[in-house]
Design an enzyme around this catalytic site. Structure first.
Site, mmCIF file in Angstrom:
data_model
loop_
_atom_site.group_PDB
_atom_site.id
_atom_site.type_symbol
_atom_site.label_atom_id
_atom_site.label_comp_id
_atom_site.label_asym_id
_atom_site.label_seq_id
_atom_site.Cartn_x
_atom_site.Cartn_y
_atom_site.Cartn_z
ATOM 1 N N CYS A 26 53.346 121.501 65.803
ATOM 2 C CA CYS A 26 54.513 120.690 65.455
ATOM 3 C C CYS A 26 55.359 120.359 66.682
ATOM 4 O O CYS A 26 55.587 121.211 67.547
ATOM 5 C CB CYS A 26 55.357 121.409 64.409
ATOM 6 S SG CYS A 26 54.495 121.649 62.837
ATOM 7 N N CYS A 50 52.797 117.057 62.554
ATOM 8 C CA CYS A 50 54.043 117.546 61.959
ATOM 9 C C CYS A 50 55.202 117.485 62.944
ATOM 10 O O CYS A 50 55.017 117.502 64.165
ATOM 11 C CB CYS A 50 53.848 118.965 61.434
ATOM 12 S SG CYS A 50 53.165 120.123 62.646
#
Length: 277
Positions: free
Chosen positions: A103, A184
């Site tokens: 992420c 993400c």
């Protein structure tokens, strides 16, 4: 006496012809066996060499499941017509070696491979598909199977554009879709600002990855428009199309960054990752 001599001459000629015919047959048989053996050894050589490269790259990535990953990989294309291997054939491979989300560090690219990988090779600020286990193992390789054969071939395989469902193209399409699905946080993409259409409809980024971004886990997409010779900018029509195609809930931004700035940041570890662009 003369008749006996003629008989012996004819007999000698017949033996000579038979010997000649036998010799020709033997030579032909040897040639056929040599051809078959040569093709077999060549196939085994291609297979063994490719497998060795695959496993050595896999082991260099410190994976403990390399034999399992290899088995799942070759099952996708071995013994199949090299134009009939769809992306879904690699689903078991992606299950054997799934992508781990990184992420806020995931980086996509289109028409900027050299500058992107020069950057990620030197800095760990971002992670591309080619930096993952499967990406590292298969980047730059060509492979295919053939009906009736359990071998892996690296020559005589269809070109990328020859047929849609060839083994290499299908792998990268499936891998790209799967990598995009786990993107993400704040995600970046490096596009080429030195061409007329930075967001090309025919690219994997446009045709595969953008369509698989998940707004439930992905917050934003930041376009890094890398320019060497400035042709396009952030107001380009193709980038407006990109913005429209993003799933609702994914924020969009764009920055124009000279290629020299990316190269400087790649070579200077004292520059914080957030200041690279």
């Amino acid at each position: 006496m003369e008749e006996q001599q003629q008989y012996r001459q004819k007999s000698h000629k017949r033996r000579f012809r038979r010997a000649l015919i036998i010799a020709v047959v033997v030579v032909v048989l040897i040639a056929i066996v040599a051809l078959i053996l040569g093709l077999t050894l060549r196939a085994k050589s291609e297979h063994d060499t490719f497998k060795q490269v695959f496993l050595s790259r896999c082991e260099a990535s410190q994976s403990n499941d390399c034999p399992k990953v290899w088995s799942a990989f070759e099952q996708a294309y071995v013994s199949k017509d090299p134009c009939t291997v769809p992306p879904e054939a690699y689903a078991p491979l992606l299950e054997a070696a799934p992508f781990t989300p990184a992420c806020n560090r995931m980086l996509f690219w289109s028409k900027t491979k050299d500058v992107v990988h020069d950057f990620t090779d030197k800095r760990s600020c971002h992670v591309t598909l080619e930096d993952t286990l499967l990406g590292t193992v298969l980047d730059g390789l060509t492979w295919c199977g053939k009906e009736g054969s359990k071998e892996t071939f690296t020559s005589g395989c269809p070109e990328w554009a020859y047929c849609d469902n060839n083994p290499v193209r299908s792998f990268w399409n499936k891998a790209s879709a799967s990598y995009a699905e786990v993107a993400c946080g704040n995600v970046s993409v490096m596009l080429n600002g030195s061409i007329l259409t930075p967001f090309s409809p025919g690219s994997i980024f446009a045709s595969v990855e953008v369509k698989h971004f998940n707004p439930d886990v992905m917050k934003s997409l930041n376009v890094v428009l890398v320019t060497q010779e400035k042709v396009s900018n952030c107001t380009d029509a193709s980038l407006k199309d990109l913005q429209k195609q993003l799933a609702k809930g994914i924020a969009y931004s764009c920055q124009e960054v000279p290629e020299s700035q990316v190269e400087e940041c790649a070579s200077d570890p004292t520059i914080p990752c957030g200041a690279c662009w």
